[in-house]
Write a protein that holds these residues in place. Structure first.
Motif, PDB file in Angstrom:
ATOM      1  N   THR A  11      39.098  45.719  34.882  1.00 36.98           N
ATOM      2  CA  THR A  11      38.665  47.050  35.358  1.00 36.98           C
ATOM      3  C   THR A  11      39.293  47.926  36.524  1.00 36.98           C
ATOM      4  O   THR A  11      39.032  48.572  36.962  1.00 36.98           O
ATOM      5  CB  THR A  11      37.026  46.794  35.777  1.00 36.98           C
ATOM      6  OG1 THR A  11      37.078  45.763  36.932  1.00 36.98           O
ATOM      7  CG2 THR A  11      35.924  46.404  34.547  1.00 36.98           C
ATOM      8  N   GLY A  12      40.343  47.068  36.748  1.00 36.77           N
ATOM      9  CA  GLY A  12      41.304  47.817  37.679  1.00 36.77           C
ATOM     10  C   GLY A  12      41.229  47.705  39.122  1.00 36.77           C
ATOM     11  O   GLY A  12      41.638  48.445  40.046  1.00 36.77           O
ATOM     12  N   ASN A  13      40.350  46.489  39.564  1.00 33.98           N
ATOM     13  CA  ASN A  13      39.899  46.506  40.769  1.00 33.98           C
ATOM     14  C   ASN A  13      40.845  45.454  41.543  1.00 33.98           C
ATOM     15  O   ASN A  13      40.981  45.344  42.831  1.00 33.98           O
ATOM     16  CB  ASN A  13      38.517  45.941  40.930  1.00 33.98           C
ATOM     17  CG  ASN A  13      37.485  46.702  40.753  1.00 33.98           C
ATOM     18  OD1 ASN A  13      37.270  47.773  41.456  1.00 33.98           O
ATOM     19  ND2 ASN A  13      37.161  46.833  39.425  1.00 33.98           N
ATOM     20  N   LEU A  14      41.797  44.794  40.955  1.00 31.40           N
ATOM     21  CA  LEU A  14      42.983  43.943  41.324  1.00 31.40           C
ATOM     22  C   LEU A  14      44.483  44.757  40.945  1.00 31.40           C
ATOM     23  O   LEU A  14      44.524  44.572  39.549  1.00 31.40           O
ATOM     24  CB  LEU A  14      42.826  42.666  40.794  1.00 31.40           C
ATOM     25  CG  LEU A  14      41.654  42.139  40.945  1.00 31.40           C
ATOM     26  CD1 LEU A  14      41.576  40.623  40.120  1.00 31.40           C
ATOM     27  CD2 LEU A  14      41.198  41.952  42.608  1.00 31.40           C
ATOM     28  N   ASP A  15      45.130  45.065  41.941  1.00 29.28           N
ATOM     29  CA  ASP A  15      46.272  45.804  41.403  1.00 29.28           C
ATOM     30  C   ASP A  15      47.737  45.140  41.875  1.00 29.28           C
ATOM     31  O   ASP A  15      48.478  45.904  41.791  1.00 29.28           O
ATOM     32  CB  ASP A  15      46.406  47.424  41.774  1.00 29.28           C
ATOM     33  CG  ASP A  15      46.052  47.355  43.424  1.00 29.28           C
ATOM     34  OD1 ASP A  15      46.094  46.282  44.030  1.00 29.28           O
ATOM     35  OD2 ASP A  15      45.984  48.529  44.018  1.00 29.28           O
ATOM     36  N   GLY A  16      47.448  44.171  42.164  1.00 29.29           N
ATOM     37  CA  GLY A  16      48.723  43.387  42.438  1.00 29.29           C
ATOM     38  C   GLY A  16      49.218  43.378  44.068  1.00 29.29           C
ATOM     39  O   GLY A  16      50.255  42.977  44.224  1.00 29.29           O
ATOM     40  N   ASP A  17      48.736  44.441  44.733  1.00 34.04           N
ATOM     41  CA  ASP A  17      49.022  44.463  46.107  1.00 34.04           C
ATOM     42  C   ASP A  17      48.666  43.723  47.247  1.00 34.04           C
ATOM     43  O   ASP A  17      48.523  43.514  48.332  1.00 34.04           O
ATOM     44  CB  ASP A  17      48.988  45.986  46.496  1.00 34.04           C
ATOM     45  CG  ASP A  17      50.079  46.973  45.770  1.00 34.04           C
ATOM     46  OD1 ASP A  17      50.769  46.654  45.533  1.00 34.04           O
ATOM     47  OD2 ASP A  17      49.162  48.024  45.335  1.00 34.04           O
ATOM     48  N   PHE A  18      47.848  42.740  46.506  1.00 35.67           N
ATOM     49  CA  PHE A  18      47.090  41.616  47.403  1.00 35.67           C
ATOM     50  C   PHE A  18      47.067  40.222  46.670  1.00 35.67           C
ATOM     51  O   PHE A  18      46.913  40.258  45.519  1.00 35.67           O
ATOM     52  CB  PHE A  18      45.739  42.190  48.162  1.00 35.67           C
ATOM     53  CG  PHE A  18      44.958  42.633  47.091  1.00 35.67           C
ATOM     54  CD1 PHE A  18      44.068  41.708  46.291  1.00 35.67           C
ATOM     55  CD2 PHE A  18      44.921  44.208  46.909  1.00 35.67           C
ATOM     56  CE1 PHE A  18      43.082  42.538  45.550  1.00 35.67           C
ATOM     57  CE2 PHE A  18      44.221  44.585  46.042  1.00 35.67           C
ATOM     58  CZ  PHE A  18      43.179  43.759  45.413  1.00 35.67           C
ATOM     59  N   PRO A  19      47.043  39.151  47.404  1.00 36.37           N
ATOM     60  CA  PRO A  19      46.829  37.950  46.588  1.00 36.37           C
ATOM     61  C   PRO A  19      45.607  37.690  46.289  1.00 36.37           C
ATOM     62  O   PRO A  19      44.465  38.029  46.877  1.00 36.37           O
ATOM     63  CB  PRO A  19      47.282  36.807  47.791  1.00 36.37           C
ATOM     64  CG  PRO A  19      47.217  37.385  49.036  1.00 36.37           C
ATOM     65  CD  PRO A  19      47.640  39.048  48.905  1.00 36.37           C
ATOM     66  N   VAL A  20      45.300  37.050  44.961  1.00 35.49           N
ATOM     67  CA  VAL A  20      43.863  36.642  44.383  1.00 35.49           C
ATOM     68  C   VAL A  20      43.959  35.371  44.048  1.00 35.49           C
ATOM     69  O   VAL A  20      45.186  34.473  43.629  1.00 35.49           O
ATOM     70  CB  VAL A  20      43.992  37.635  43.127  1.00 35.49           C
ATOM     71  CG1 VAL A  20      42.631  37.115  42.461  1.00 35.49           C
ATOM     72  CG2 VAL A  20      44.011  39.005  43.634  1.00 35.49           C
ATOM     73  N   TYR A  21      43.130  34.571  44.529  1.00 34.69           N
ATOM     74  CA  TYR A  21      42.794  33.123  44.206  1.00 34.69           C
ATOM     75  C   TYR A  21      41.555  32.881  43.645  1.00 34.69           C
ATOM     76  O   TYR A  21      40.445  33.618  43.960  1.00 34.69           O
ATOM     77  CB  TYR A  21      42.857  32.404  45.390  1.00 34.69           C
ATOM     78  CG  TYR A  21      44.287  32.536  46.380  1.00 34.69           C
ATOM     79  CD1 TYR A  21      45.318  31.988  45.926  1.00 34.69           C
ATOM     80  CD2 TYR A  21      44.209  33.653  47.629  1.00 34.69           C
ATOM     81  CE1 TYR A  21      46.497  32.184  46.875  1.00 34.69           C
ATOM     82  CE2 TYR A  21      45.544  33.608  48.208  1.00 34.69           C
ATOM     83  CZ  TYR A  21      46.624  33.109  47.753  1.00 34.69           C
ATOM     84  OH  TYR A  21      47.743  33.166  48.303  1.00 34.69           O
TER      85      TYR A  21
END
Length: 261
Positions: free
Chosen positions: A90-100
């Motif tokens: 849904t576009g809430n994670l855009d790659g500009d911050f780490p995700v775990y």
């Protein structure tokens, strides 16, 4: 001293900070980045103190500020795999911050965060407990239609907790909501009523909980005084005395509510 700070609470937005003035974690990031930063400022907390953001589920009142806030402050975002997949799609994670992915627990500096399953109409809802460096446990439990044994086991022993007390059953039943929405809220995948929340409070107090903040109150189907008195009365029936055995507050909808212990 550590804070359990509800920055704002309710269907218009939810965000809770746990930590101190130097570091901590944020559970959910509702509204938008501007409102979230204002709330931090009003609480006397620098947004840079947030070392990680934990998402309970994908409803907009819990993720509205996620992308911009995490991108602006370079904050890692944690959620379970299914929730992260939904957020990505849904576009809430855009790659500009780490995700775990957090399945059971994660360690952020000296903070140990545990995830517990909840019961809500989302892909994989969960709540969190934070074990602090002083070994106290703070928990945040909202957006669940019931308190399962698994959830209860996870949050028992919390010194402080933000606990959902969403609606009064009679107000909801007699109110203007359409039937399908009433059924959703009252169902096992909806929200906690004052009565069910108060029953959970009894178990929590028995396990050593000393501080309770009631959160995510419905603006249409509850009033703070009613939620408060429902808990006080139920706890009094079990011999727990307000101000002696526990403290109780109701989270404000649009401004910070916090305790320090």
């Amino acid at each position: 001293m550590y804070k359990l700070c509800s920055l704002f609470s309710g269907s218009s937005g939810n965000a809770t900070f746990i930590g101190n003035e130097h570091e901590g974690v944020l559970i959910d990031a509702g509204k938008n980045c501007k409102n979230l930063v204002i709330a931090f400022n009003n609480a006397g907390i620098e947004p840079s103190a947030v070392k990680a953001l934990f998402i309970t589920h994908e409803h907009s009142d819990h993720i509205g500020a996620l992308r911009v806030f995490a991108k602006t402050y370079k904050i890692p975002v944690y959620a379970n795999e299914k929730t992260l997949e939904y957020l990505d799609n849904t576009g809430n994670l855009d790659g500009d911050f780490p995700v775990y992915v957090i399945s059971d627990y994660a360690d952020i500096g000296d903070f140990h965060i545990e995830a517990h399953k909840t019961s809500h109409d989302t892909v994989a809802p969960q709540c969190y407990s934070v074990l602090l460096p002083n070994l106290d446990k703070f928990s945040v439990v909202t957006d669940t239609g019931l308190i399962t044994d698994e959830t209860l086991d996870g949050i028992l022993g919390s010194k402080a907790i933000l606990l959902e007390s969403n609606h009064d059953t009679n107000m909801l039943s007699a109110g203007p909501y359409p039937y399908y929405l009433k059924r959703r809220i009252l169902g096992p995948f909806g929200h906690l009523s004052n009565d069910i929340s108060a029953e959970a409070s009894v178990r929590l107090i028995d396990s050593g909980t000393e501080h309770i903040i009631l959160g995510h109150l419905s603006e249409e189907n509850n009033v703070p005084e009613l939620a408060y008195q429902t808990h006080v009365s139920r706890l009094f029936q079990e011999g727990a005395v307000l101000g002696q055995d526990y403290t109780l507050e109701v989270a404000k909808r649009h401004e910070p509510t916090f305790l320090e212990v």
